[in-house]
Design a protein around this motif. Structure first.
Motif, PDB file in Angstrom:
ATOM      1  N   GLY A  62       1.066   4.037  -2.832  1.00 27.79           N
ATOM      2  CA  GLY A  62       0.796   5.425  -2.485  1.00 27.79           C
ATOM      3  C   GLY A  62       1.901   6.353  -2.932  1.00 27.79           C
ATOM      4  O   GLY A  62       1.645   7.447  -3.458  1.00 27.79           O
ATOM      5  N   LEU A  72      -7.828   9.504   1.804  1.00 28.10           N
ATOM      6  CA  LEU A  72      -6.864  10.053   2.755  1.00 28.10           C
ATOM      7  C   LEU A  72      -6.234  11.338   2.225  1.00 28.10           C
ATOM      8  O   LEU A  72      -5.853  12.213   3.012  1.00 28.10           O
ATOM      9  CB  LEU A  72      -5.785   9.008   3.046  1.00 28.10           C
ATOM     10  CG  LEU A  72      -6.284   7.700   3.655  1.00 28.10           C
ATOM     11  CD1 LEU A  72      -5.128   6.743   3.888  1.00 28.10           C
ATOM     12  CD2 LEU A  72      -7.011   7.957   4.977  1.00 28.10           C
ATOM     13  N   PHE A  92       1.600   9.871   5.934  1.00 31.01           N
ATOM     14  CA  PHE A  92       0.636   8.769   5.987  1.00 31.01           C
ATOM     15  C   PHE A  92       1.304   7.652   6.790  1.00 31.01           C
ATOM     16  O   PHE A  92       2.315   7.082   6.356  1.00 31.01           O
ATOM     17  CB  PHE A  92       0.273   8.301   4.587  1.00 31.01           C
ATOM     18  CG  PHE A  92      -0.390   9.355   3.751  1.00 31.01           C
ATOM     19  CD1 PHE A  92      -1.755   9.560   3.841  1.00 31.01           C
ATOM     20  CD2 PHE A  92       0.353  10.156   2.894  1.00 31.01           C
ATOM     21  CE1 PHE A  92      -2.377  10.544   3.070  1.00 31.01           C
ATOM     22  CE2 PHE A  92      -0.253  11.133   2.122  1.00 31.01           C
ATOM     23  CZ  PHE A  92      -1.622  11.335   2.223  1.00 31.01           C
ATOM     24  N   LEU A 115      -6.198   5.801  -1.049  1.00 22.30           N
ATOM     25  CA  LEU A 115      -5.359   6.991  -0.970  1.00 22.30           C
ATOM     26  C   LEU A 115      -6.145   8.239  -1.354  1.00 22.30           C
ATOM     27  O   LEU A 115      -5.885   9.323  -0.813  1.00 22.30           O
ATOM     28  CB  LEU A 115      -4.146   6.829  -1.889  1.00 22.30           C
ATOM     29  CG  LEU A 115      -3.138   7.979  -1.867  1.00 22.30           C
ATOM     30  CD1 LEU A 115      -2.565   8.178  -0.473  1.00 22.30           C
ATOM     31  CD2 LEU A 115      -2.015   7.743  -2.864  1.00 22.30           C
ATOM     32  N   ALA A 175      -8.458   1.464   3.461  1.00 17.94           N
ATOM     33  CA  ALA A 175      -8.664   2.847   3.046  1.00 17.94           C
ATOM     34  C   ALA A 175      -8.002   3.098   1.695  1.00 17.94           C
ATOM     35  O   ALA A 175      -6.984   2.489   1.365  1.00 17.94           O
ATOM     36  CB  ALA A 175      -8.107   3.803   4.096  1.00 17.94           C
ATOM     37  N   PHE A 232       5.528   8.320   3.574  1.00 18.43           N
ATOM     38  CA  PHE A 232       4.767   7.108   3.864  1.00 18.43           C
ATOM     39  C   PHE A 232       5.586   6.309   4.873  1.00 18.43           C
ATOM     40  O   PHE A 232       6.628   5.731   4.526  1.00 18.43           O
ATOM     41  CB  PHE A 232       4.518   6.303   2.585  1.00 18.43           C
ATOM     42  CG  PHE A 232       3.585   6.978   1.624  1.00 18.43           C
ATOM     43  CD1 PHE A 232       2.231   6.692   1.634  1.00 18.43           C
ATOM     44  CD2 PHE A 232       4.057   7.918   0.714  1.00 18.43           C
ATOM     45  CE1 PHE A 232       1.372   7.324   0.739  1.00 18.43           C
ATOM     46  CE2 PHE A 232       3.209   8.548  -0.168  1.00 18.43           C
ATOM     47  CZ  PHE A 232       1.856   8.260  -0.148  1.00 18.43           C
ATOM     48  N   LEU A 281       1.222   4.015   8.600  1.00 19.56           N
ATOM     49  CA  LEU A 281       0.565   2.711   8.555  1.00 19.56           C
ATOM     50  C   LEU A 281       0.835   1.952   9.845  1.00 19.56           C
ATOM     51  O   LEU A 281       1.982   1.794  10.258  1.00 19.56           O
ATOM     52  CB  LEU A 281       1.070   1.894   7.360  1.00 19.56           C
ATOM     53  CG  LEU A 281       0.641   2.397   5.980  1.00 19.56           C
ATOM     54  CD1 LEU A 281       1.651   3.384   5.419  1.00 19.56           C
ATOM     55  CD2 LEU A 281       0.448   1.228   5.026  1.00 19.56           C
ATOM     56  N   SER A 340      -3.563   8.749   9.756  1.00 19.04           N
ATOM     57  CA  SER A 340      -3.446   7.308   9.972  1.00 19.04           C
ATOM     58  C   SER A 340      -4.077   6.567   8.794  1.00 19.04           C
ATOM     59  O   SER A 340      -5.109   6.989   8.252  1.00 19.04           O
ATOM     60  CB  SER A 340      -4.136   6.908  11.274  1.00 19.04           C
ATOM     61  OG  SER A 340      -4.109   5.501  11.451  1.00 19.04           O
ATOM     62  N   VAL A 341      -3.458   5.460   8.399  1.00 21.34           N
ATOM     63  CA  VAL A 341      -3.939   4.675   7.262  1.00 21.34           C
ATOM     64  C   VAL A 341      -4.582   3.398   7.786  1.00 21.34           C
ATOM     65  O   VAL A 341      -3.879   2.445   8.145  1.00 21.34           O
ATOM     66  CB  VAL A 341      -2.792   4.339   6.291  1.00 21.34           C
ATOM     67  CG1 VAL A 341      -3.327   3.538   5.104  1.00 21.34           C
ATOM     68  CG2 VAL A 341      -2.106   5.613   5.807  1.00 21.34           C
ATOM     69  N   TRP A 372       0.844  -1.199   0.000  1.00 22.34           N
ATOM     70  CA  TRP A 372       0.000   0.000   0.000  1.00 22.34           C
ATOM     71  C   TRP A 372       0.876   1.245   0.000  1.00 22.34           C
ATOM     72  O   TRP A 372       0.594   2.217  -0.723  1.00 22.34           O
ATOM     73  CB  TRP A 372      -0.907   0.003   1.229  1.00 22.34           C
ATOM     74  CG  TRP A 372      -2.017   1.019   1.169  1.00 22.34           C
ATOM     75  CD1 TRP A 372      -3.315   0.799   0.815  1.00 22.34           C
ATOM     76  CD2 TRP A 372      -1.917   2.419   1.461  1.00 22.34           C
ATOM     77  NE1 TRP A 372      -4.026   1.975   0.866  1.00 22.34           N
ATOM     78  CE2 TRP A 372      -3.199   2.990   1.258  1.00 22.34           C
ATOM     79  CE3 TRP A 372      -0.884   3.257   1.867  1.00 22.34           C
ATOM     80  CZ2 TRP A 372      -3.458   4.350   1.455  1.00 22.34           C
ATOM     81  CZ3 TRP A 372      -1.143   4.617   2.064  1.00 22.34           C
ATOM     82  CH2 TRP A 372      -2.405   5.141   1.869  1.00 22.34           C
ATOM     83  N   TRP A 429      -3.356  -3.684  10.661  1.00 24.52           N
ATOM     84  CA  TRP A 429      -3.611  -4.330   9.373  1.00 24.52           C
ATOM     85  C   TRP A 429      -3.638  -5.842   9.504  1.00 24.52           C
ATOM     86  O   TRP A 429      -4.329  -6.521   8.751  1.00 24.52           O
ATOM     87  CB  TRP A 429      -2.534  -3.930   8.365  1.00 24.52           C
ATOM     88  CG  TRP A 429      -2.765  -2.607   7.725  1.00 24.52           C
ATOM     89  CD1 TRP A 429      -2.867  -1.406   8.341  1.00 24.52           C
ATOM     90  CD2 TRP A 429      -2.931  -2.348   6.337  1.00 24.52           C
ATOM     91  NE1 TRP A 429      -3.071  -0.404   7.426  1.00 24.52           N
ATOM     92  CE2 TRP A 429      -3.112  -0.956   6.177  1.00 24.52           C
ATOM     93  CE3 TRP A 429      -2.919  -3.154   5.193  1.00 24.52           C
ATOM     94  CZ2 TRP A 429      -3.296  -0.356   4.942  1.00 24.52           C
ATOM     95  CZ3 TRP A 429      -3.093  -2.558   3.963  1.00 24.52           C
ATOM     96  CH2 TRP A 429      -3.288  -1.176   3.839  1.00 24.52           C
TER      97      TRP A 429
END
Length: 454
Positions: free
Chosen positions: A281, A433, A386, A430, A428, A361, A388, A423-424, A277, A393
Motif C-alpha cells: 500500500g 479503500l 489505513f 487498496l 480488501a 499505514f 490493519l 479499517s483494512v 499489505w 487477519w
C-alpha cells in the motif's frame, strides 16, 4: 557479469594440481570405464589372457585421455548477462538474457551453460550449447519469478565442458554477478481529491512571490549576468540602485507516506500477511503521488526518511520522478520489521503544519500509540490512515465480519483528531479503500460546512 557487460571465464591450471583436477572431472561413466578397465587388466594378468588385457587397457586409457585433452583445451570465452527489467514487482516475471562469445581462434566443443539463482526465483537454469565457431556467439534466456520482495543475486555464470563420450566434465566459472530487485506490488489508484491537497496541489503548479500584483514583487540587487529584461525599474528608482525581479519559486505540493514497521504491530508472515499489505500500500501511494506531481517522502516509525534529498527530506523538483520512485522502491524491497515499540520518532520528525498530506499505514495500535498517531494530525495539512487489525487477519474472514472493538476504538480516536481513518479488512484492495477514504472525507467536509475542501 554486469548488465550489458562482459566477463572472461577463469582458467585455473596450476601445474601441481593439474592431474588431480582433471581426474576429479571424471563423470560416473568415466569412473566406471576406469574401474572396469583396471578390473579387466587385473583379471587378464591373473588368467593370462592377452586379449582381455588389451580391452582393459583401452577402457582405462580412454577416460584418462579424454580428461587430459579436455583439461588442456584452452577456450577463450566471454559472457554477459542482461536483466529485463532490473526491477520487477512481486509476482511478476523478469527475463534474464545470457550471451556467450567465443573470442578465441579455435571452435569450442559441446558447452553446458549454467546460471546460479536463489531457490525463491525458480530452478537453476541449464542450457546445452553446440559447437561455437571462432568469433561466434550464442544467446539464450530464461525467466525468473518471485512472490517475495527483496534483492536476489544472479550468478556467477558457469560453463561446463564435456568430451564427446561424456567421460569427463570440467567447470569454468565467471567472476561477477548481477542483482535482481523484486519490489512490492503496486496498485493503480483512482485520482481522488483528498484533504490536505489545498495546501498546494501537484500537477506541476507553481507559486510565485508576486501573488498580489506587480507592486508586491520582492526585488533583489542586480548581479553580474542577470538578464536585463528582469530589471524592476520602479524598485530601481526607489532604492537608487539597479534591482531585478526574483525568479519564480516553485513550491510543489507535499505528501508524506508513513509506514509502521514495528514488529509487535503485525502478526503472521508471507506474501498475504498484513505487513506485506501495508508495504504494498505504501508503494502504491508513493508512485501515485509522484505521478501527480507531488514532492514525496517515505517515513518509517523509526524516524528514517527516504529519499531525504534535501534538508526537508522530500524528493525535490531537481530529482526526477523515476529516480525518486526507484530509490524508494529499492528501500521498500528490503524493508523489514523494526525493533521499535513507539511511533514517537516519526512524530518528532514531522514539522508543525507544513507537511502537506500525510498518508499512514498503521499496524495494531495500543492506546498510547493511538494517542501519538492522533497528535500527528496537527502537523499535517490533511491526514489519511489505513489501520490493519492483525488479529482479524489471523482469523477466517467469516468469523470476523468487521473490525474488533479495540480496532474500532482506535479508529474513533483518530477520527476525533481529524484523521480520515479506514479499517483494512482481510482481502480488501487498496483501490476500494482509497475511494472509501475519499467518500468519508467528503462526508466529513459536508458535515462541517465544507471545511477542508478546495
Amino acid at each position: 557479469m554486469d548488465a550489458g557487460g562482459t566477463d572472461r571465464s577463469q582458467d585455473d591450471r596450476g601445474e601441481g594440481g593439474g592431474i588431480r583436477t582433471a581426474l576429479t572431472g571424471l563423470t560416473t561413466r568415466g569412473r566406471s570405464f576406469l574401474a572396469a578397465g583396471i578390473a579387466a587388466a587385473v583379471c587378464a594378468y591373473v588368467l593370462g589372457q592377452s586379449d582381455l588385457l588389451r580391452v582393459g587397457l583401452l577402457l582405462s586409457v580412454l577416460p584418462l585421455v579424454c580428461a587430459t585433452v579436455l583439461y588442456r583445451t584452452r577456450y577463450r570465452v566471454a559472457g554477459s548477462r542482461r536483466l529485463s527489467p532490473e526491477r520487477v514487482p512481486a509476482g511478476s516475471e523478469a527475463r534474464v538474457h545470457l550471451r556467450v562469445d567465443n573470442v578465441s581462434r579455435m571452435p569450442t566443443g559441446l558447452l553446458m551453460l549454467q546460471d546460479r539463482v536463489p531457490y525463491v526465483l525458480g530452478p537453476r537454469p541449464r542450457f546445452v550449447l553446440d559447437r561455437v565457431e571462432p568469433g561466434g556467439r550464442r544467446e539464450v534466456s530464461y525467466r525468473v519469478r518471485s512472490d517475495l520482495r527483496g534483492r536476489f543475486p544472479l550468478g556467477p555464470l558457469q560453463l561446463r565442458l564435456t568430451d564427446p563420450f561424456g567421460l569427463c566434465e570440467l567447470t569454468r566459472s565467471f567472476s561477477t554477478y548481477d542483482t535482481l530487485t523484486v519490489i512490492p506490488r503496486v496498485a493503480a489508484l483512482p485520482p481522488v481529491r483528498l484533504s490536505g491537497e489545498a495546501k498546494g496541489y501537484g500537477e506541476g503548479r507553481q507559486r510565485t512571490l508576486a501573488l498580489a500584483g506587480d507592486d508586491d514583487v520582492i526585488p533583489r540587487g542586480y548581479r553580474y549576468g542577470d538578464d536585463l529584461r528582469r530589471v524592476h525599474w520602479r524598485s530601481t528608482a526607489r532604492y537608487g540602485e539597479l534591482m531585478v525581479r526574483r525568479e519564480e519559486q516553485p513550491q510543489r505540493a507535499r505528501c508524506t507516506v508513513l509506514l509502521d514497521t514495528r514488529g509487535l504491530a503485525y502478526e503472521g508472515a508471507g506474501p498475504d500477511s498484513p505487513f506485506e499489505w501495508a508495504v504494498s500500500g505504501a508503494a502504491s501511494v508513493l508512485v501515485h503521488m509522484l505521478e501527480r506531481g507531488f514532492s514525496v517522502r517515505l517515513l518509517m516509525d523509526t524516524g528514517n526518511s527516504v529519499p531525504g534529498e534535501g534538508a526537508d527530506g522530500f524528493a525535490g523538483a531537481s530529482q526526477g520522478t523515476a529516480d525518486a520512485a526507484g530509490l524508494m522502491m529499492d528501500t521498500l524491497a528490503v524493508i523489514d520489521h523494526s525493533d521499535g515499540t513507539s511511533l514517537s520518532p516519526a512524530y518528532d520528525l514531522l514539522r508543525g503544519g507544513n507537511e502537506g498530506l500525510l498518508v499512514a499505514f498503521f499496524g495494531d495500535l495500543d492506546e498510547e500509540q493511538a494517542t501519538v498517531a492522533a497528535r500527528m494530525r496537527q502537523r499535517s495539512g490533511g491526514a489519511v490512515a489505513f489501520v490493519l487489525d492483525s488479529g482479524a487477519w489471523a482469523r477466517e474472514p467469516a468469523d470476523v465480519p468487521g473490525p474488533s472493538d479495540r480496532s474500532e476504538e482506535r479508529l474513533r480516536m483518530l477520527r476525533e483528531a481529524g484523521w480520515t481513518a479506514v479499517s483494512v479488512p482481510h482481502g480488501a484492495t487498496l483501490e476500494e479503500l482509497w475511494r472509501l477514504a475519499d467518500r468519508e472525507r467528503t462526508a466529513l467536509a459536508a458535515a462541517t460546512g465544507g471545511e477542508g475542501t478546495r
